[in-house]
Scaffold this active site. Structure first.
Site, PDB file in Angstrom:
ATOM      1  N   GLY A   1       0.815  -1.196   0.000  1.00  0.00           N
ATOM      2  CA  GLY A   1       0.000   0.000   0.000  1.00  0.00           C
ATOM      3  C   GLY A   1       0.858   1.258   0.000  1.00  0.00           C
ATOM      4  O   GLY A   1       2.080   1.210   0.173  1.00  0.00           O
ATOM      5  N   CYS A   2       0.200   2.392  -0.178  1.00  0.00           N
ATOM      6  CA  CYS A   2       0.928   3.658  -0.290  1.00  0.00           C
ATOM      7  C   CYS A   2       1.510   4.100   1.054  1.00  0.00           C
ATOM      8  O   CYS A   2       2.714   4.385   1.152  1.00  0.00           O
ATOM      9  CB  CYS A   2       0.022   4.731  -0.879  1.00  0.00           C
ATOM     10  SG  CYS A   2      -1.628   4.829  -0.131  1.00  0.00           S
TER      11      CYS A   2
END
Length: 346
Positions: free
Chosen positions: A149-150
């Site tokens: 994920g970011c």
């Protein structure tokens, strides 16, 4: 030249994949799916891609069609990839999942945080976590890569040199992170309207963000064997801008070292991690549309707390660009291929 398919090509990560793959010299995008837009040309939805995908049309996601690809990207909400992945891999196709479906190894933890039963738990152990700076060797031979994920990308890269060298108390970790609104996807939501979030800044999901277990799992993977379990206080915020993440990380030092030299040496051979000179702090605009993570490290007031500032573009290094970085590693291409363009300015 490899044939690539994209499942879920109408969201922000999907169109970012299309943008980046359009100039990749070793890739031909042969298939893109969308139930809602099936039959439409890609350039009808995304005129910015005219001249690159004029003959590519959205189709229904069907496993037999995906079987003709060498690699399939899943740029879908959580729950979609797990429903199709078994058939895709059985066809001999390699896959990179940009969603959260295969990131967390503990199935019960995943089901708790994502609020549904996992549809393909038998493949979770097979998935390689796709943070190249940590898992490059495993990615090379992977059939299934779970792209991070970011927020997890920005936080893990910031803490990595410190935890890998056992220099901080792992029970003292704090991450204060802020993201642009593209991280929330394209759904129409009142709190994402310009009139609601413009000229404002707010905390959200402070009681528990679903990226937390992914981050803590990644932090544990980078620790020395005898280190205490990491405990992270993670507080995300929403910024009134489209793309970008800024994470400010805090931890108690347990050993005094030259932090600047540590980070510079640690990331010296990483093409997509840039350690800024001492005294220079990163800005989100310095990584816009690039696959770079920029870091700064300091010990304010010399009081035993290390601070790391980490910035990425949430759609590029935080999603699609990192996915392509993984693809390059999997197929033996130069890791920077298709990703070497500098950030946009202004």
């Amino acid at each position: 030249m490899i044939k690539v398919g994209i499942v879920g090509g109408t969201g922000y990560t999907g169109v970012e994949l299309l943008r980046l793959l359009a100039v990749h010299p070793k890739v031909e995008v042969t298939l893109i799916t969308s139930r809602a837009e099936a039959g439409k040309c890609v350039t009808e939805l995304f005129p910015t891609l005219r001249g690159h995908y004029d003959d590519l049309y959205f189709s229904e996601p069907e496993s037999h069609a995906l079987g003709a690809c060498d690699l399939v990207f899943f740029a879908t909400p959580h729950g979609v990839a797990q429903a199709m992945m078994k058939e895709v891999l059985a066809a001999g196709v390699r896959a990179i999942d940009l969603s959260a479906d295969f990131r967390i190894r503990d199935i019960e933890v995943w089901e708790k945080w994502y609020g549904q039963q996992h549809g393909c738990p038998e493949l979770v152990a097979q998935a390689v976590y796709g943070l190249p700076e940590i898992h490059r060797e495993q990615i090379k031979d992977a059939q299934l890569v779970a792209c991070p994920g970011c927020y997890p990308t920005s936080i893990q890269l910031g803490f990595y040199p410190l935890l890998a060298n056992d220099l901080i108390d792992p029970r003292s970790l704090i991450a204060s992170s802020a993201s642009g609104v593209s991280g929330a996807g394209k759904q129409a939501k009142v709190d994402l309207l310009m009139a609601e979030m413009g000229e404002s800044f707010k905390t959200y999901a402070a009681g528990g963000h679903r990226h937390l277990p992914e981050i803590e799992q990644g932090l544990r993977d980078m620790q020395t064997p005898d280190a205490a379990e990491p405990e992270l206080t993670f507080v995300p915020h929403l910024l009134p801008m489209i793309r970008g993440i800024h994470s400010t990380l805090f931890a108690r030092l347990i050993e005094n070292v030259d932090l600047q030299a540590l980070f510079e040496d640690f990331y010296a051979n990483e093409p997509f991690v840039d350690v800024l000179p001492q005294g220079v702090l990163p800005e989100t605009r310095s990584v816009k549309s690039s696959n770079i993570c920029r870091l700064a490290v300091l010990e304010p007031q010399s009081r035993g707390t290390v601070v790391v500032a980490s910035v990425i573009d949430n759609l590029t290094k935080g999603a699609s660009g990192q996915g392509i970085q993984n693809m390059n590693i999997m197929f033996g291409f130069d890791e920077t291929m298709g990703l070497a363009a500098p950030a946009l300015l202004p």
